[in-house]
Design an enzyme around this catalytic site. Structure first.
Site, mmCIF file in Angstrom:
data_model
loop_
_atom_site.group_PDB
_atom_site.id
_atom_site.type_symbol
_atom_site.label_atom_id
_atom_site.label_comp_id
_atom_site.label_asym_id
_atom_site.label_seq_id
_atom_site.Cartn_x
_atom_site.Cartn_y
_atom_site.Cartn_z
ATOM 1 N N GLU A 1 71.982 0.316 27.867
ATOM 2 C CA GLU A 1 70.603 0.122 27.543
ATOM 3 C C GLU A 1 70.478 -0.914 26.961
ATOM 4 O O GLU A 1 69.727 -1.471 26.068
ATOM 5 C CB GLU A 1 70.194 1.334 26.752
ATOM 6 C CG GLU A 1 70.288 2.536 27.584
ATOM 7 C CD GLU A 1 69.291 2.910 28.632
ATOM 8 O OE1 GLU A 1 68.813 1.868 29.322
ATOM 9 O OE2 GLU A 1 69.488 3.941 29.261
ATOM 10 N N HIS B 1 68.008 4.757 20.327
ATOM 11 C CA HIS B 1 67.648 5.586 21.229
ATOM 12 C C HIS B 1 68.393 6.838 21.184
ATOM 13 O O HIS B 1 69.821 6.623 20.708
ATOM 14 C CB HIS B 1 67.933 4.785 22.573
ATOM 15 C CG HIS B 1 68.004 5.592 23.525
ATOM 16 N ND1 HIS B 1 66.606 6.188 24.094
ATOM 17 C CD2 HIS B 1 68.693 5.959 24.584
ATOM 18 C CE1 HIS B 1 67.041 6.908 25.300
ATOM 19 N NE2 HIS B 1 68.345 6.800 25.676
ATOM 20 N N HIS C 1 68.178 11.502 22.460
ATOM 21 C CA HIS C 1 67.581 12.366 23.252
ATOM 22 C C HIS C 1 67.405 13.602 22.661
ATOM 23 O O HIS C 1 67.976 14.588 22.551
ATOM 24 C CB HIS C 1 68.699 12.840 24.277
ATOM 25 C CG HIS C 1 69.118 11.937 25.290
ATOM 26 N ND1 HIS C 1 70.131 11.868 26.029
ATOM 27 C CD2 HIS C 1 68.751 10.426 25.267
ATOM 28 C CE1 HIS C 1 70.321 10.674 26.647
ATOM 29 N NE2 HIS C 1 69.515 9.954 26.234
ATOM 30 N N GLU D 1 52.123 14.804 7.220
ATOM 31 C CA GLU D 1 52.742 13.355 7.125
ATOM 32 C C GLU D 1 53.118 12.361 8.141
ATOM 33 O O GLU D 1 53.351 11.096 8.025
ATOM 34 C CB GLU D 1 53.902 13.394 6.001
ATOM 35 C CG GLU D 1 53.512 13.944 4.601
ATOM 36 C CD GLU D 1 54.215 13.870 3.390
ATOM 37 O OE1 GLU D 1 55.364 13.232 3.711
ATOM 38 O OE2 GLU D 1 53.963 14.564 2.388
ATOM 39 N N HIS E 1 63.365 11.995 29.348
ATOM 40 C CA HIS E 1 64.540 11.374 29.053
ATOM 41 C C HIS E 1 65.026 11.138 27.364
ATOM 42 O O HIS E 1 65.836 11.972 26.910
ATOM 43 C CB HIS E 1 64.660 9.919 29.417
ATOM 44 C CG HIS E 1 65.929 9.247 29.226
ATOM 45 N ND1 HIS E 1 66.607 8.414 30.028
ATOM 46 C CD2 HIS E 1 66.735 8.956 28.168
ATOM 47 C CE1 HIS E 1 67.740 7.871 29.685
ATOM 48 N NE2 HIS E 1 67.668 8.175 28.692
HETATM 49 P P1 13P Z 1 75.255 4.629 26.847
HETATM 50 O O1 13P Z 1 76.352 5.583 27.127
HETATM 51 O O2 13P Z 1 75.602 3.305 28.264
HETATM 52 O O3 13P Z 1 74.784 4.114 25.781
HETATM 53 O O4 13P Z 1 74.108 5.631 27.693
HETATM 54 C C1 13P Z 1 73.442 6.437 27.191
HETATM 55 C C2 13P Z 1 72.122 6.779 27.396
HETATM 56 O O5 13P Z 1 71.367 7.400 26.551
HETATM 57 C C3 13P Z 1 71.530 5.971 28.535
HETATM 58 O O6 13P Z 1 70.081 6.295 28.219
HETATM 59 ZN ZN ZN Z 2 69.347 7.980 27.067
#
Ligand code: 13P
Ligand code: ZN
Length: 273
Positions: free
Chosen positions: A116, A139, A141, A169, A210
């Protein structure tokens, strides 16, 4: 040279990846972080003239030329960063208008930068124009936000309002709201460009089905930003199927605006009475 493993930025990165893993936001290799560093911060820890590898990025971000980033590697597990930072992280300098990342430290097993990397660098580019103090793109999940994208409208105003209505809040932490991208193929320049476009108006960008992106001035603040949105999503999922007897109203949110000096995104609240 000083030992880079003792640098404040490294300690903070190691703590953050471990905390994110323990929050359940980063199973297996999921998630990635990039931290912008000044040359003055890194020069005592790495030889700036010793490029270990040159990694083509496949995109250009001329404004970031010459800038340094500590980045997670592709396929690396956040839970392992604390045990082997030099394998799971890389310190790079962008050159060639962003077209090349020069590896100065880390990724010792020959691994590459996060897949990413386009979304990270393009987001840094956008956020730095808005806030010169910006440093972090993160980033991950988180389960509740991800789950919410399966059952809630992806309209950005509606999505934001629901989160603001879940914890008093939330509006103080992300008054600019949460932007939302529809499902797109991850790891591409296209999702990078789309994410950066969304970063022009908010520091949180949900990738439907995602995960989420956050941007901020330091690792702690960016972690807290995602943590707060994730808490909102958790409350939503706990109550969405139950009769709702009490509400956080727009009038209450306007009171918070006035008391704490925050300004909700234009048009996201009903006019104050
Ligand atoms: P990477 O292992 O390449 O960082 O990817 C993980 C991920 O969350 C892709 O969206
Ligand atoms: Zn991801």
């Amino acid at each position: 040279m000083k030992d880079i493993l003792t640098a404040d930025f490294m300690t903070e990165m190691i703590r953050t990846t471990g905390n994110m893993y323990r929050q359940g936001w980063d199973e297996r290799n999921s998630g990635n972080i990039s931290l912008l560093l000044d040359e003055t911060e890194v020069k005592d820890y790495v030889n700036l003239k010793a490029v270990l590898r040159s990694l083509p990025t496949g995109f250009k971000t001329p404004e970031l030329d010459g800038k340094y980033f500590l980045v997670t590697g592709t396929g690396k597990y956040f839970k392992n960063v604390e045990y082997a930072p030099e394998v799971n992280l890389g310190l790079v300098r962008l050159t060639d208008g962003g077209g090349t990342a020069e590896l100065l430290w880390g990724l010792t097993d020959g691994g590459g930068l996060t897949s990413e990397f386009p979304a990270h660098m393009m987001s840094h580019d956008v956020r730095l124009r808005i806030d010169p103090m910006h440093r972090v793109v993160m980033h991950c999940h988180p389960a509740n936000l991800l789950a919410m994208t399966f059952v809630h409208s992806l309209d950005e105003r509606e999505f934001t309002r629901t989160l603001w209505q879940m914890c008093t809040e939330c509006i103080m932490i992300f008054p600019d709201g949460v932007n939302v991208l529809p499902w797109m193929l991850c790891g591409t320049n296209a999702i990078g460009e789309a994410t950066a476009e969304k970063m022009k108006t908010a520091r949180l960008v949900v990738w439907a089905l995602h995960g989420i992106y956050g941007a901020g001035r330091d690792l702690d603040e960016t972690f807290g930003l995602i943590e707060t949105a994730e808490k909102g999503a958790e409350i939503y999922l706990k109550i969405a199927h139950l009769p709702r007897l009490n509400h956080i109203t727009d009038d209450m949110l306007h009171q918070i605006e006035r008391r704490y000096g925050v300004k909700a995104r234009e048009g996201y609240l009903a006019q104050a009475r």
